[in-house]
Design a protein around this motif. Structure first.
Motif, PDB file in Angstrom:
ATOM      1  N   UNK A  76      52.051  -5.599 -28.084  1.00  0.00           N
ATOM      2  CA  UNK A  76      52.939  -6.765 -27.986  1.00  0.00           C
ATOM      3  C   UNK A  76      52.135  -8.067 -28.103  1.00  0.00           C
ATOM      4  N   UNK A  77      50.926  -8.111 -27.518  1.00  0.00           N
ATOM      5  CA  UNK A  77      50.228  -9.390 -27.406  1.00  0.00           C
ATOM      6  C   UNK A  77      49.011  -9.580 -28.310  1.00  0.00           C
ATOM      7  N   UNK A  78      48.613  -8.551 -29.057  1.00  0.00           N
ATOM      8  CA  UNK A  78      47.449  -8.715 -29.945  1.00  0.00           C
ATOM      9  C   UNK A  78      47.782  -9.696 -31.071  1.00  0.00           C
ATOM     10  N   UNK A  79      46.765 -10.378 -31.570  1.00  0.00           N
ATOM     11  CA  UNK A  79      46.974 -11.240 -32.745  1.00  0.00           C
ATOM     12  C   UNK A  79      47.061 -10.408 -34.014  1.00  0.00           C
ATOM     13  N   UNK A  80      46.336  -9.293 -34.047  1.00  0.00           N
ATOM     14  CA  UNK A  80      46.434  -8.373 -35.192  1.00  0.00           C
ATOM     15  C   UNK A  80      46.311  -6.950 -34.669  1.00  0.00           C
ATOM     16  N   UNK A  81      47.005  -6.038 -35.348  1.00  0.00           N
ATOM     17  CA  UNK A  81      46.965  -4.623 -34.970  1.00  0.00           C
ATOM     18  C   UNK A  81      46.528  -3.844 -36.207  1.00  0.00           C
ATOM     19  N   UNK A  82      45.622  -2.897 -36.001  1.00  0.00           N
ATOM     20  CA  UNK A  82      45.284  -2.021 -37.124  1.00  0.00           C
ATOM     21  C   UNK A  82      45.356  -0.574 -36.673  1.00  0.00           C
ATOM     22  N   UNK A  83      45.540   0.300 -37.651  1.00  0.00           N
ATOM     23  CA  UNK A  83      45.326   1.721 -37.410  1.00  0.00           C
ATOM     24  C   UNK A  83      44.485   2.246 -38.571  1.00  0.00           C
ATOM     25  N   UNK A 129      56.627   4.524 -29.489  1.00  0.00           N
ATOM     26  CA  UNK A 129      56.235   3.108 -29.581  1.00  0.00           C
ATOM     27  C   UNK A 129      56.719   2.469 -30.885  1.00  0.00           C
ATOM     28  N   UNK A 130      57.577   3.182 -31.631  1.00  0.00           N
ATOM     29  CA  UNK A 130      57.976   2.677 -32.947  1.00  0.00           C
ATOM     30  C   UNK A 130      58.690   1.327 -32.878  1.00  0.00           C
ATOM     31  N   UNK A 131      59.488   1.106 -31.817  1.00  0.00           N
ATOM     32  CA  UNK A 131      60.196  -0.183 -31.754  1.00  0.00           C
ATOM     33  C   UNK A 131      59.205  -1.326 -31.565  1.00  0.00           C
ATOM     34  N   UNK A 156      56.204  -5.761 -34.516  1.00  0.00           N
ATOM     35  CA  UNK A 156      54.946  -6.420 -34.883  1.00  0.00           C
ATOM     36  C   UNK A 156      54.481  -6.029 -36.289  1.00  0.00           C
ATOM     37  N   UNK A 157      55.393  -5.544 -37.117  1.00  0.00           N
ATOM     38  CA  UNK A 157      54.945  -4.986 -38.401  1.00  0.00           C
ATOM     39  C   UNK A 157      54.215  -6.024 -39.256  1.00  0.00           C
TER      40      UNK A 157
END
Ligand code: ADP
Length: 496
Positions: free
Chosen positions: A214-221, A239-241, A246-247
């Protein structure tokens, strides 16, 4: 690939494990290889690890560079170096981290009952170091968080006044989400808003990973396709919602391969080395291997390989019908290495008994044997149900061993289906998760094997692919640069 960044990016890489000091899975390898590649590309990186006993032992007489009180615990920050030369900061706090067992669990396999506090403290410490509250002159532009044990860093950073680092949260394994009872987290100093459904609340409990998302500036996998898949109900593990919301901030970057270990030109496990121009050496190694393994097939008969945890994720059940069928009707051999669920082990034991001299099953974990299988097989089977990144298909490409993969996650991103009309492509890719699709893929591979011009072209296409950490690390550098360019992250006036 970008070289050095215009202003040298300062990066704090916070992680609960780092090979060879502490490792339970792929995250440990990534936490060693990625910072090393980033350092080579000019990033000023420090790895932050908890002071587990093995980590403290590796440090020797390390300098104490700060003492910071976090969640009622006095943490000594020690500075050392990882074996690969990357600067290492260790959070020394014996009450939290110096004990037997593993990083998350006691020797009996049960989770440490103070894990919320242990990793809450690690995250809070990283947040302090990434803000104006840090006692140190060195301040990171970016704090890179890895999996749930460091996912609270962006949450704590929201609460600290003044400038703060931007955050990247990388999901290595969505199956582990850091879920705790609310009562357990009362002592980790989260602000009241953090318990809200728009924040960490997760079906009556809290999820640390969700907080990070919810709070990261960027998310990676760990692959672009997995980044899309985890936004779906099928792959999102609950956690899909949050991920869908944050897509715009979510991207996928494939993990790199350690070509010092996994390249037939230098592989120390083999009796001879080879490259794309010396495929006759691969054939000689195959002859040697067939004899050693008791495989009674002619050297020109195609050999398939499997190296895998025998778990549902790996799609072994698709082999139940397709492999006996193909073995019945076509000429091939098969070597399987792995262990896991009894139903899969029984299947391969039975297959070995039904096709003596053509199928060999080695139960267990055997690193040198896995190198031989990669080097000597003609094709490699990886029909996974889901695969965040996957490594073996990338090893196979480098060894001239054609990967047969299902189109999911990192498999879809690293293997391109071979097109005989254009000569483009590196492997056989199938879509549907059923035995017919795998059988089609196996037959397609065997047909191409019988057409050496195509086969060699596909093999050589694959051997040229580069998934080195130098290459993949460049994509993280781009992401960091983008975050730095977009300026200091705004502190929202109101959160929750
Ligand atoms: P996962 O991490 O889901 O198991 P990956 O393909 O990402 O799958 O990585 C698995 C790693 O473990 C590879 O390096 C593979 O060679 C290795 N491996 C898996 N099973 C065995 C085994 N039985 N013996 C030796 N190495 C194995």
């Amino acid at each position: 690939m970008p070289s050095a960044v215009p202003h040298q990016t300062k990066l704090l890489f916070a992680t609960p494990e780092c090979a060879p000091l502490v490792k339970t899975g792929g995250l440990g390898d990534v936490s060693a290889a990625l910072p090393e590649a980033l350092k080579e590309q000019g990033v000023d990186v420090r790895v932050l690890l908890p002071g587990y006993t093995a980590v403290l032992d590796s440090l020797g007489d390390a300098a104490e560079i700060a003492r910071i009180e976090v969640l009622g615990h006095d943490i000594r920050l020690l500075e050392g170096k990882l074996p690969n030369g990357v600067p290492l900061w260790v959070a020394a706090c014996p009450a939290l981290y110096s004990r037997g067992g593993g990083p998350y669990q006691a020797d009996d396999g049960g989770d440490w009952d103070d894990n919320a506090l242990r990793f809450g403290a690690l995250s809070k410490l990283a947040a302090v170091l990434g803000s104006d509250s840090s006692p140190l002159a060195w301040r990171p532009d970016i704090v890179h968080c890895n999996d749930w044990p460091t996912a609270l860093i962006p949450v704590y950073l929201r609460e600290i006044e003044g400038r703060r680092a931007a955050t990247v949260v990388t999901i290595h394994n969505l199956a582990f989400q850091g879920i705790f009872e609310k009562a357990q987290v009362a002592r980790i100093g989260l602000p009241a808003w953090a318990y809200g459904v728009d924040a960490l609340e997760f079906y009556g409990r809290i999820s640390m990973l969700k907080g990070g998302l919810v709070y990261a500036d960027a998310i990676t996998t760990v692959s672009p396709t997995h980044a899309k898949e985890i936004c779906t109900d099928q792959y999102g593990m609950g956690l899909q919602d949050s991920l869908r919301a944050r897509s715009g901030a979510l991207t996928g970057i494939l993990n790199g391969v350690d070509y010092d270990e996994w390249d037939p030109r230098v592989d120390r496990n083999l009796t001879q080395n080879y490259d794309a121009d010396q495929l006759q050496v691969k054939a000689q190694l195959k002859r040697e291997f067939l004899g050693r393994m008791g495989l009674n097939i002619a050297p020109e008969v195609p050999l398939g390989g499997v190296i895998s945890r025998l778990a549902q994720q790996k799609g072994i059940e698709l082999m139940f019908e397709s492999l006996p069928q193909v073995l019945e009707w076509r000429e091939l051999g098969l070597v399987v290495l792995g262990s896991g669920e009894p139903r899969y082990e029984e299947f391969f034991s039975t297959l070995q008994a039904d096709f003596p001299g053509r199928v060999v099953f080695r139960r267990g974990y055997d690193d040198p044997l896995s190198h031989w299988i990669e080097a000597t097989s003609d094709f490699f089977l990886m029909p996974s149900l889901y695969e965040p990144c996957g490594l073996n298909q990338m090893y196979s490409l480098r060894y001239g061993t054609v990967p047969i993969v299902r189109k999911t996650g990192g498999l879809a991103d690293s293997v391109e289906h071979y097109n005989p009309d254009t000569g483009v492509g590196t492997g056989i890719v199938f879509n549907d998760f059923n035995s017919e699709a795998l059988e089609w893929a196996l037959n397609t591979a065997l047909d191409l094997y019988a057409a050496p011009t195509h086969w060699l072209r596909m093999v050589r296409n694959g051997m040229r692919r580069d998934f080195s950490w130098q290459h993949q690390g460049g994509m993280y550098v781009e992401l960091y640069e983008k975050l730095v360019r977009s300026g200091p992250p705004a502190i929202p006036a109101e959160v929750g």
